[in-house]
Design an enzyme around this catalytic site. Structure first.
Site, PDB file in Angstrom:
ATOM      1  N   LEU A 174       0.822  -1.213   0.000  1.00  5.53           N
ATOM      2  CA  LEU A 174       0.000   0.000   0.000  1.00  5.53           C
ATOM      3  C   LEU A 174       0.858   1.265   0.000  1.00  5.53           C
ATOM      4  O   LEU A 174       0.460   2.281  -0.552  1.00  5.53           O
ATOM      5  CB  LEU A 174      -0.936   0.034   1.213  1.00  5.53           C
ATOM      6  CG  LEU A 174      -2.102  -0.951   1.154  1.00  5.53           C
ATOM      7  CD1 LEU A 174      -3.114  -0.637   2.248  1.00  5.53           C
ATOM      8  CD2 LEU A 174      -2.795  -0.886  -0.196  1.00  5.53           C
ATOM      9  N   GLU A 175       2.006   1.197   0.618  1.00  5.36           N
ATOM     10  CA  GLU A 175       2.830   2.403   0.714  1.00  5.36           C
ATOM     11  C   GLU A 175       3.590   2.735  -0.556  1.00  5.36           C
ATOM     12  O   GLU A 175       3.760   3.905  -0.884  1.00  5.36           O
ATOM     13  CB  GLU A 175       3.802   2.278   1.888  1.00  5.36           C
ATOM     14  CG  GLU A 175       3.127   2.224   3.249  1.00  5.36           C
ATOM     15  CD  GLU A 175       2.386   3.508   3.586  1.00  5.36           C
ATOM     16  OE1 GLU A 175       2.679   4.555   2.995  1.00  5.36           O
ATOM     17  OE2 GLU A 175       1.494   3.454   4.450  1.00  5.36           O
ATOM     18  N   SER A 176       4.071   1.718  -1.244  1.00  2.00           N
ATOM     19  CA  SER A 176       4.872   2.024  -2.440  1.00  2.00           C
ATOM     20  C   SER A 176       4.671   1.010  -3.566  1.00  2.00           C
ATOM     21  O   SER A 176       5.483   0.946  -4.477  1.00  2.00           O
ATOM     22  CB  SER A 176       6.364   2.055  -2.062  1.00  2.00           C
ATOM     23  OG  SER A 176       6.827   0.749  -1.746  1.00  2.00           O
TER      24      SER A 176
END
Ligand SMILES: [Ca+2]
Length: 447
Positions: A174-176
């Protein structure tokens, strides 16, 4: 990551309503580039420990003369004056003049960063739209592949910190998008721009000082220190203060390198962070449940916690019809009201909230981790006929509720605890299911 300490946030746009409901404990609200798509997203303001919704603070522009090297590298006169003033504050904070000069060589005011900062509030998504992307087939498949590729490191990280590899992988996803979108914005320039801008200047200046401390410690170089427009960096998007407090050197080379192609330090930092906030090994974040006919919707509150067996006595069972295993006490969460998926959430839900307090984000991480592990989609349908309310509609709902005698204590367009309580009050008084959900149907009824 965010503010106080923490961390991170998402590659996906977070639904504003969900965000608003979660605000107290979050860490950080910025959104990051999405793996599948593209459109930058917006984020709603979230407060957090880490990343408090900083109050606007105007930093006085000082008049000191800036070193010529810096002046030459920047263009806007006001920004240059700000840099000059900031330099003395940075030096007072322990940054050596040499590190400052090196870090600010070529620093630029970035108008696009300000555009992003100003553009954060119109976007609205429902939770199912968010989850469709957060746990899309592509992100699940990519997550399985990324986990397989990093398996030995993830297993070592799990052994050391007690955070399951699927959960760490899901945060990474989800972050990258598993390292694919770590952000290309030069962090010093971005944070200097946001500090100078002043809207949340105090917060961003503290992040900038932290970034300079990272550079001074030699963990990375100014050229390599890139990330999102709001200062989140690396595979799992730590903001500088969170990095200083929680990042770890898992590879043992003496650097906490969350920027490199090797994600080991970043993934271990995420696990260390979750562990630090109480991750319970082996406990699910939450499970889908089935509510009985006649369920007392007043019980669907994070404040009400019961053992799964006590919930079962009230008719709340796992989606397969059996008693939910004893994972500790849990609360009933209805992110889309009585018509959508119902969850029983446990302590680990609160731990993920330390990364980002939006319910959608936490469910996104949790569900993605389950899917990477091999579980299937939710069994219950979302009320897909509903759409998200706009900011103005949410304000109108608050005005109408208050006028009807159900005080929302403000008209800020955010569906927080007071508004939920007002909605429940209105629903009860009108013979509706008191799920506290701010739907379009409810708004129409109020109108
Ligand atoms: Ca390292």
């Amino acid at each position: 990551m965010r503010v106080l300490s923490f961390v991170v946030c998402c590659a996906l746009p977070l639904p504003e309503i969900v965000l608003a409901q979660a605000v107290e404990r979050s860490i950080r609200p910025e959104v990051r580039p999405n793996s599948e798509a593209v459109a930058p997203v917006k984020t709603a303001a979230v407060t957090s420990k880490i990343r408090p919704n900083a109050r606007p603070v105007i930093i006085k522009k000082e008049r000191a003369v800036t070193p010529a090297a810096i002046l030459a590298a920047t263009s806007d006169a006001g920004f240059k004056r700000w840099v000059s003033g900031f330099r003395s504050r940075a030096v007072s904070a322990g940054i050596s003049p040499a590190v400052f000069e090196r870090s600010f060589r070529g620093v630029q005011y970035l108008p696009k960063v300000i555009e992003r900062d100003r553009n954060q509030s119109e976007f609205t998504k429902t939770i199912w739209e968010y989850l469709d992307s957060a746990a899309s087939d592509t992100r699940i498949a990519n997550g399985k592949a990324a986990m397989a590729e990093q398996m030995s490191k993830l297993e070592a990280i799990e052994a050391k910190y007690g955070v399951e590899k699927e959960v760490v992988t899901a945060v990474w996803g989800l972050e990258s998008a598993y390292g694919e979108f770590r952000g290309e914005t030069p962090i010093v320039s971005a944070l200097a721009t946001l500090s100078y801008d002043g809207r949340r200047g105090r917060f961003f200046e503290s992040q900038l000082i932290a970034a300079l401390k990272i550079l001074q410690a030699g963990d990375t170089t100014p050229e390599n220190m890139t990330g999102s427009w709001a200062g989140a960096m690396g595979h799992t998007q730590f903001i500088p203060t969170s990095y200083l407090d929680y990042a770890v050197d898992f590879t043992g080379d003496g650097r906490r390198d969350i920027w490199s192609d090797d994600p080991a330090d970043a993934l271990a930092s995420t696990a260390a962070y979750l562990s630090r906030f109480g991750w319970v090994t082996g406990q699910p974040w939450g499970v889908e449940v089935k509510l009985p006919e006649g369920f007392d919707y007043g019980l669907a509150s994070r404040k009400i916690k019961k053992a799964p067996s006590d919930w079962a006595a009230l008719g709340v069972l796992g989606i397969d019809g059996t008693v939910v295993p004893n994972h500790g006490s849990g609360s009933i969460l209805l992110p889309a009201g009585a018509k959508g998926v119902a969850f029983m959430v446990f302590k680990n839900f609160s731990v993920i909230e330390r990364y980002n307090a939006a319910d959608a984000y936490v469910i996104g991480v949790g569900h993605l981790s389950d899917r990477i592990r091999g579980s299937g989609p939710f069994k219950t349908e979302w009320p897909r006929e509903d759409r998200a309310l706009t900011f103005k509609e949410r304000q109108q709902m608050q005005r109408l509720l208050s006028a009807a005698g159900f005080n929302t204590r403000g008209v800020d367009g955010k569906i927080g605890p007071n508004t939920v309580a007002a909605i429940r009050g209105f629903q009860k008084a009108n013979g509706l299911i008191p799920d506290g959900y701010a739907s379009l149907n409810l708004l129409n009824r109020l109108r």
